[in-house]
Design an enzyme around this catalytic site. Structure first.
Site, PDB file in Angstrom:
ATOM      1  N   LYS A 111       0.862  -1.191   0.000  1.00  0.00           N
ATOM      2  CA  LYS A 111       0.000   0.000   0.000  1.00  0.00           C
ATOM      3  C   LYS A 111       0.893   1.235   0.000  1.00  0.00           C
ATOM      4  O   LYS A 111       1.958   1.245   0.615  1.00  0.00           O
ATOM      5  CB  LYS A 111      -0.875  -0.029   1.269  1.00  0.00           C
ATOM      6  CG  LYS A 111      -1.774   1.177   1.464  1.00  0.00           C
ATOM      7  CD  LYS A 111      -2.929   1.213   0.494  1.00  0.00           C
ATOM      8  CE  LYS A 111      -3.776   2.478   0.672  1.00  0.00           C
ATOM      9  NZ  LYS A 111      -4.716   2.657  -0.449  1.00  0.00           N
ATOM     10  N   CYS A 156      -2.830   9.842  -6.220  1.00  0.00           N
ATOM     11  CA  CYS A 156      -3.938   9.502  -5.320  1.00  0.00           C
ATOM     12  C   CYS A 156      -4.965  10.640  -5.357  1.00  0.00           C
ATOM     13  O   CYS A 156      -4.624  11.786  -5.068  1.00  0.00           O
ATOM     14  CB  CYS A 156      -3.453   9.286  -3.892  1.00  0.00           C
ATOM     15  SG  CYS A 156      -4.850   8.936  -2.791  1.00  0.00           S
TER      16      CYS A 156
HETATM   17  N1  OXC Z   1      -5.666   5.720  -5.409  1.00  0.00           N
HETATM   18  C1  OXC Z   1      -4.651   5.805  -4.549  1.00  0.00           C
HETATM   19  O1  OXC Z   1      -3.560   6.125  -4.957  1.00  0.00           O
HETATM   20  N2  OXC Z   1      -4.895   5.575  -3.247  1.00  0.00           N
HETATM   21  C2  OXC Z   1      -6.135   5.079  -2.777  1.00  0.00           C
HETATM   22  N3  OXC Z   1      -7.155   5.224  -3.719  1.00  0.00           N
HETATM   23  C3  OXC Z   1      -6.905   5.475  -5.031  1.00  0.00           C
HETATM   24  O2  OXC Z   1      -7.787   5.500  -5.864  1.00  0.00           O
HETATM   25  C4  OXC Z   1      -6.483   5.655  -1.420  1.00  0.00           C
HETATM   26  O3  OXC Z   1      -5.850   5.221  -0.440  1.00  0.00           O
HETATM   27  O4  OXC Z   1      -7.348   6.535  -1.319  1.00  0.00           O
END
Ligand code: OXC
Length: 311
Positions: free
Chosen positions: A47, A130
């Site tokens: 993540k 993001c």
């Molecule tokens: N893209 C991201 O880079 N992160 C996640 N969602 C997304 O669509 C997030 O954590 O919101």
């Protein structure tokens, strides 16, 4: 096990197959990453980490949709130090480790990239896209900021640096971004992130289906496959064969993965399908891709990579 050889590589890092998880669902904790490590995924992608640990956005922040999902997670993660500490145990599972980094400033990204450059991670994917952090526009839509960031982040070590891009919708934007990427030693790109700031409304409750940002969130899954394919294809044409390109967006079958191969992807990442189906999706899609290609008489990925035919 596969009849077709699905071995590939991204930025010089060998991958045993074409599929890995996306930096997205179910890759935040050591336990989740361990499950990916023991699945058929060719790499372990973390993540996106931030400088400090984050709880993320208020709930509800994820909703399954008939053809995908909408989410505004807000980068919930353990903070970069936790992932740095985890690198040895992730590597011990015997596959490449891809660290996703999402600082809120160039200085934070510098600190994190420098730290992971000194680790045993294999690839560093810096997330410029993001859409879900209130008050923080996506860097990938700001070409000056993208250039300012790349000018600092590409010189911090020898490990391959890549960037996760936002979906682009105009040819001039593909061209502008490709021109910037060419000026720096970016070794791979991952495209695309979710389509940011979409709105899904429930007519019964008369409200959005997710809470953060008044309901605006990232659209994922089948809805975005044509956009992911277009971005991979355009960047392959603009950046040439040496650029590592990882495709993401709406891959849930072997034929979806094959379409990304035709568009020119070196590998693909799975987000929504992994969220909905769990880790068995990697083996299933890999088998489907192998069967699909075998039926066409292909023996390896390079037989079809980038070879989209003209009509
Ligand atoms: N893209 C991201 O880079 N992160 C996640 N969602 C997304 O669509 C997030 O954590 O919101």
């Amino acid at each position: 096990m596969s009849a077709v050889n699905l071995q590939t590589s991204v930025a010089g890092v060998a991958l045993s197959s074409y599929l890995m998880n996306a930096s997205g669902p179910k890759c935040t904790t050591a336990e989740e990453l361990n499950i990916i490590g023991h699945s058929q995924a060719a790499a372990i992608v973390t993540k996106s980490c931030t400088f400090e640990a984050r709880q993320g956005n208020p709930e509800p922040r994820y909703r399954d949709l008939p053809l995908g999902s909408i989410q505004s997670m807000g980068l919930p993660n353990l903070g970069y130090q936790a992932y740095l500490d985890m690198v040895p145990s992730l590597k011990a599972m015997g596959k490449p480790v891809v660290i996703s980094i999402s600082g809120f400033s160039i200085a934070e990204n510098r600190t994190m990239v420098t730290a992971f450059q000194q680790s045993d991670a294999d690839l560093l994917e810096v997330n410029f896209s993001c859409p879900n952090i209130p008050g923080k526009p996506q860097i990938a839509y700001d070409f000056e900021q993208t250039e300012a960031a790349l000018s600092q982040l590409c010189q911090l070590g020898d490990k391959p640096i890549g960037i996760k891009l936002a979906p682009y919708f105009d040819m001039s934007h593909f061209e502008s971004m490709a021109a910037i990427i060419k000026r720096y030693p970016v070794k791979f790109i991952t495209c695309v992130n979710s389509i940011g700031n979409t709105l899904v409304i429930d007519p019964e409750t008369e409200s959005p289906v997710i809470k953060p940002k008044g309901g605006y969130g990232g659209l994922c899954g089948d809805y975005i496959k044509p956009i992911g394919l277009a971005n991979v294809r355009a960047f392959r044409q603009l950046l040439g064969d040496d650029m590592g390109i990882i495709g993401v967006g709406g891959i849930k079958t072997g034929s979806d993965a094959f379409e990304y191969l035709l568009a020119g992807a070196d590998a693909v990442q799975i987000a929504t399908c992994f969220e909905k189906e769990g880790p068995s999706c990697f083996q299933r899609i890999e088998q489907e891709l192998s069967d699909f290609m075998a039926k066409k008489g292909y023996q390896q990925l390079s037989d079809a990579k980038g070879k989209l035919k003209a009509l």
